[in-house]
Design a protein around this motif. Structure first.
Motif, PDB file in Angstrom:
ATOM      1  N   SER A  44       0.846  -1.189   0.000  1.00  0.00           N
ATOM      2  CA  SER A  44       0.000   0.000   0.000  1.00  0.00           C
ATOM      3  C   SER A  44       0.883   1.240   0.000  1.00  0.00           C
ATOM      4  N   CYS A  45       0.324   2.298  -0.544  1.00  0.00           N
ATOM      5  CA  CYS A  45       1.069   3.553  -0.627  1.00  0.00           C
ATOM      6  C   CYS A  45       1.385   4.085   0.772  1.00  0.00           C
ATOM      7  N   PRO A  46       2.528   4.765   0.882  1.00  0.00           N
ATOM      8  CA  PRO A  46       2.782   5.438   2.149  1.00  0.00           C
ATOM      9  C   PRO A  46       1.752   6.549   2.324  1.00  0.00           C
ATOM     10  N   ARG A  47       1.563   6.986   3.521  1.00  0.00           N
ATOM     11  CA  ARG A  47       0.607   8.060   3.807  1.00  0.00           C
ATOM     12  C   ARG A  47       1.283   9.078   4.703  1.00  0.00           C
ATOM     13  N   PHE A  48       0.934  10.338   4.499  1.00  0.00           N
ATOM     14  CA  PHE A  48       1.404  11.377   5.400  1.00  0.00           C
ATOM     15  C   PHE A  48       0.558  11.358   6.661  1.00  0.00           C
ATOM     16  N   VAL A  49       1.215  11.512   7.775  1.00  0.00           N
ATOM     17  CA  VAL A  49       0.556  11.671   9.068  1.00  0.00           C
ATOM     18  C   VAL A  49       1.093  12.957   9.675  1.00  0.00           C
ATOM     19  N   CYS A  50       0.492  13.393  10.736  1.00  0.00           N
ATOM     20  CA  CYS A  50       0.896  14.654  11.359  1.00  0.00           C
ATOM     21  C   CYS A  50       2.397  14.657  11.671  1.00  0.00           C
ATOM     22  N   GLU A  51       2.913  13.542  12.159  1.00  0.00           N
ATOM     23  CA  GLU A  51       4.328  13.435  12.515  1.00  0.00           C
ATOM     24  C   GLU A  51       5.256  13.458  11.304  1.00  0.00           C
ATOM     25  N   SER A  52       4.687  13.434  10.106  1.00  0.00           N
ATOM     26  CA  SER A  52       5.504  13.571   8.903  1.00  0.00           C
ATOM     27  C   SER A  52       6.057  14.984   8.790  1.00  0.00           C
ATOM     28  N   PHE A  53       5.408  15.940   9.478  1.00  0.00           N
ATOM     29  CA  PHE A  53       5.773  17.346   9.331  1.00  0.00           C
ATOM     30  C   PHE A  53       6.107  18.067  10.635  1.00  0.00           C
ATOM     31  N   VAL A  54       5.616  17.547  11.748  1.00  0.00           N
ATOM     32  CA  VAL A  54       5.914  18.157  13.052  1.00  0.00           C
ATOM     33  C   VAL A  54       6.373  17.061  14.006  1.00  0.00           C
ATOM     34  N   SER A  55       6.975  17.461  15.111  1.00  0.00           N
ATOM     35  CA  SER A  55       7.463  16.477  16.082  1.00  0.00           C
ATOM     36  C   SER A  55       6.300  15.703  16.705  1.00  0.00           C
TER      37      SER A  55
END
Length: 157
Positions: A44-55
């Protein structure tokens, strides 16, 4: 690439878009429903989650209605960020984003050329031959032109 994604999140902040909605938009844009990479690899494709951009600490303090904070794009580009760490550590994320980029440009995937390693595709192209006069030839050219110019000047006077 890093600054582009953080700029998109800044745009969502200006629109007061909740961070979960911003992530959903990015995921929909970057990871199509019928992804050829995932179909081929049966993953399955990777997905962005909140922790992808902030600590993780900051992400855990965000409410569902809260937008992402404002990101300093220069700092995001020059310093290590959660997104730059994600890119460095995830081959799947890099390959999906590269496929997205190629699709936007209308390019076909590059054929392997026998180069080893993931950075081989980023190797610089061979330099074009330099046909400019060598530094040692420059004084001769300059003195010859000066001589011709002086000769022409004396003829005209």
């Amino acid at each position: 690439l890093v600054a582009s994604f953080y700029a998109a999140l800044n745009s969502s902040m200006w629109q007061r878009l909740p961070h979960q909605s911003a992530l959903e938009l990015l995921n929909d844009l970057c990871f199509p429903e019928h992804c050829p990479i995932c179909a081929e690899e049966r993953t399955s494709c990777p997905r962005f989650v909140c922790e992808s951009f902030v600590s993780k600490t900051f992400a855990s303090s965000m409410t569902p209605e809260e937008a992402f904070p404002w990101f300093d794009l220069t700092a995001a580009q020059l310093r290590e960020s959660p997104f730059s760490q994600l890119l460095a550590g995830s081959e799947a994320m890099r390959s999906h984003l590269a496929a997205l980029y190629r699709g936007v440009l209308g390019a076909r995937p590059a054929e392997p050329r026998g180069l080893a390693g993931p950075s081989a595709a980023l190797a610089p192209a061979p330099a074009a031959p330099d046909h400019s006069p060598s530094p040692s030839a420059t004084p001769e050219i300059s003195s010859k032109k000066r001589g011709e110019a002086a000769e022409n000047e004396s003829k005209s006077s």
